[in-house]
Design a protein around this motif. Structure first.
Motif, PDB file in Angstrom:
ATOM      1  N   LYS A  49       2.020 -10.601   2.284  1.00 15.22           N
ATOM      2  CA  LYS A  49       0.909 -10.827   1.365  1.00 15.22           C
ATOM      3  C   LYS A  49       0.990  -9.904   0.153  1.00 15.22           C
ATOM      4  CE  LYS A  49      -2.294 -12.468   4.924  1.00 15.22           C
ATOM      5  NZ  LYS A  49      -3.621 -12.277   5.562  1.00 15.22           N
TER       6      LYS A  49
ATOM      7  N   SER B 164      -3.189  -8.008  14.513  1.00 11.37           N
ATOM      8  CA  SER B 164      -2.218  -7.811  13.431  1.00 11.37           C
ATOM      9  C   SER B 164      -2.237  -6.367  12.951  1.00 11.37           C
ATOM     10  CB  SER B 164      -2.512  -8.746  12.250  1.00 11.37           C
ATOM     11  OG  SER B 164      -2.454 -10.101  12.653  1.00 11.37           O
TER      12      SER B 164
ATOM     13  N   GLU C  71       1.969  -7.858   6.861  1.00 12.07           N
ATOM     14  CA  GLU C  71       1.113  -8.080   8.023  1.00 12.07           C
ATOM     15  C   GLU C  71       1.966  -8.577   9.176  1.00 12.07           C
ATOM     16  OE1 GLU C  71      -2.556 -11.059   9.014  1.00 12.07           O
ATOM     17  OE2 GLU C  71      -2.742  -9.802   7.216  1.00 12.07           O
TER      18      GLU C  71
ATOM     19  N   VAL D 266      -1.801  -4.418   9.652  1.00  7.69           N
ATOM     20  CA  VAL D 266      -1.836  -4.707   8.225  1.00  7.69           C
ATOM     21  C   VAL D 266      -1.442  -3.442   7.466  1.00  7.69           C
ATOM     22  CG1 VAL D 266      -3.231  -5.489   6.288  1.00  7.69           C
ATOM     23  CG2 VAL D 266      -3.649  -6.408   8.582  1.00  7.69           C
ATOM     24  N   TYR D 267      -0.371  -3.515   6.690  1.00  9.03           N
ATOM     25  CA  TYR D 267       0.119  -2.371   5.926  1.00  9.03           C
ATOM     26  C   TYR D 267      -0.450  -2.397   4.511  1.00  9.03           C
ATOM     27  CZ  TYR D 267       3.357  -1.578   9.769  1.00  9.03           C
ATOM     28  OH  TYR D 267       3.899  -1.328  10.999  1.00  9.03           O
ATOM     29  N   ASP D 268      -0.502  -1.205   3.904  1.00  8.55           N
ATOM     30  CA  ASP D 268      -1.166  -1.093   2.602  1.00  8.55           C
ATOM     31  C   ASP D 268      -0.407  -1.745   1.462  1.00  8.55           C
ATOM     32  OD1 ASP D 268       0.920   0.693   2.364  1.00  8.55           O
ATOM     33  OD2 ASP D 268      -0.346   2.474   2.526  1.00  8.55           O
TER      34      ASP D 268
ATOM     35  N   ALA E  34      -0.469   1.659   8.401  1.00  6.89           N
ATOM     36  CA  ALA E  34      -0.981   0.360   8.838  1.00  6.89           C
ATOM     37  C   ALA E  34      -2.382   0.525   9.405  1.00  6.89           C
ATOM     38  CB  ALA E  34      -0.066  -0.244   9.898  1.00  6.89           C
TER      39      ALA E  34
ATOM     40  N   GLU F 298       4.119 -11.694   7.956  1.00 12.72           N
ATOM     41  CA  GLU F 298       3.578 -12.379   6.785  1.00 12.72           C
ATOM     42  C   GLU F 298       3.572 -11.421   5.602  1.00 12.72           C
ATOM     43  OE1 GLU F 298      -0.254 -15.136   5.433  1.00 12.72           O
ATOM     44  OE2 GLU F 298      -0.201 -14.158   7.408  1.00 12.72           O
TER      45      GLU F 298
ATOM     46  N   THR G 182       2.067  -9.682  13.314  1.00 12.81           N
ATOM     47  CA  THR G 182       1.253 -10.133  14.440  1.00 12.81           C
ATOM     48  C   THR G 182       2.153 -10.392  15.641  1.00 12.81           C
ATOM     49  OG1 THR G 182      -0.261 -11.216  12.889  1.00 12.81           O
ATOM     50  CG2 THR G 182      -0.444 -11.826  15.203  1.00 12.81           C
TER      51      THR G 182
ATOM     52  N   GLY H 295       0.603  -4.922   1.769  1.00 17.54           N
ATOM     53  CA  GLY H 295       0.414  -6.356   1.966  1.00 17.54           C
ATOM     54  C   GLY H 295       1.194  -6.951   3.107  1.00 17.54           C
TER      55      GLY H 295
ATOM     56  N   LYS I 221       5.643 -16.464   5.383  1.00 20.06           N
ATOM     57  CA  LYS I 221       5.716 -15.785   6.669  1.00 20.06           C
ATOM     58  C   LYS I 221       6.959 -16.235   7.420  1.00 20.06           C
ATOM     59  CE  LYS I 221       1.770 -17.327   8.184  1.00 20.06           C
ATOM     60  NZ  LYS I 221       0.613 -17.602   9.082  1.00 20.06           N
TER      61      LYS I 221
ATOM     62  N   LYS J 209      -5.912  -5.199  12.480  1.00 22.61           N
ATOM     63  CA  LYS J 209      -6.722  -6.358  12.146  1.00 22.61           C
ATOM     64  C   LYS J 209      -6.875  -7.190  13.425  1.00 22.61           C
ATOM     65  CE  LYS J 209      -6.763 -10.579   9.363  1.00 22.61           C
ATOM     66  NZ  LYS J 209      -6.000 -11.392   8.385  1.00 22.61           N
TER      67      LYS J 209
END
Length: 276
Positions: free
Chosen positions: A197, A155, A163, A157-159, A123, A195, A165, A161, A241, A126
């Motif tokens: 993504k 947040s 996320e 953010v993981y590789d 992660a 979330e 928070t 997608g 999300k 963000k």
């Protein structure tokens, strides 16, 4: 009175059992080639038995060719059986090669899947939006300047997608039947947003949320009552999300709450330092 004497039959000449200069048919190689060819071909149709098909197929092919040589020289009479055994040996060899390729590919796919499952997704931080970031910096106090520390509104953010928070803590009043709340301690709630993504749905079944309170990092027990404590449930589709609130019990004089969110076995856990 004279006695009658039966005339003696002339002795028949000895007839040899076989024509001089010929040998009995030697059909053993052809029969062995046929039997091994059949077993080898059947083995080639069974997954993970490609090695047996290869061994038997090679032997059957050699014996079949040798048997055909005997038949051509007139030493054997089963040319058809020998030829069929050699053909089956060749078929077994082909099946063994195909089986080896498929087996090694299947094993490679399994190893790849295992590596994906074992390898954790890393992660990156963000920062929150400008307004939230400013509030977070003012609330975080002594944690300013630490780039690896997540604060309220930040947040992870993981590789792949994903996320996550964590919002600012809010004071909470647990009801009289609450589990996990100690009289004299303070109760705090935090909102956790996940979330998705990425391109695949995310299962929240293994999401874990824990907390520690104060400078000593004592465990902040999670509170369960009629209003809070259910956590996450179900899956998050790509582009969607989900939000859940968690309540934690902290000593009354605790000045901070460290919240750790673990998305599951395949992801690193992330931590947020929240000012109470």
């Amino acid at each position: 009175m004279s006695q009658y004497t039966q005339p003696q039959q002339p002795q028949q000449p000895y007839a040899p059992a076989q024509t001089p200069g010929t040998l009995p048919a030697r059909n053993g190689l052809g029969v062995a080639a046929l039997v091994l060819g059949i077993i080898g071909t059947v083995s080639g149709l069974i997954p993970f038995f490609f090695w047996l098909a290869g061994i038997l197929g090679l032997i059957a092919l050699i014996l079949g060719l040798a048997g055909r040589g005997r038949a051509k020289r007139g030493e054997a009479t089963n040319k058809g059986v020998t030829t069929f055994g050699a053909v089956l040996g060749l078929v077994a060899l082909v099946l063994s090669v195909v089986g080896a390729v498929l087996t090694f590919k299947a094993v490679d796919d399994v190893v790849t899947d295992i590596n994906k499952a074992v390898q954790e997704s890393s992660a990156s931080a963000k920062p929150a939006a400008d307004g939230e970031a400013a509030a977070g910096e003012g609330a975080a106090g002594g944690t300013e300047g630490k780039d690896d520390v997540l604060r309220q509104g930040d947040s992870a953010v993981y590789d792949d997608g994903l996320e996550i928070t964590v919002g600012a803590p809010a004071a909470y009043t647990a009801d009289e039947f609450a589990v996990g709340h100690t009289k004299g301690n303070s109760a705090w709630t935090v909102s956790v947003v996940i979330e998705n993504k990425g391109k695949e749905k995310f299962d929240t079944a293994l999401v874990g949320v824990d907390a520690r309170a104060g400078e000593d990092g004592v465990d902040a027990e999670q509170i369960f009552d009629g209003q809070i404590g259910a956590g996450f449930d179900g899956t998050v589709l790509p582009g969607r999300k989900i939000t859940a609130k968690f309540a934690f019990d902290a000593p009354a004089d605790a000045g901070n709450l460290t919240v750790e969110v673990s998305p599951g076995f395949d992801w690193d856990a992330s931590q947020w330092e929240l000012k109470l």
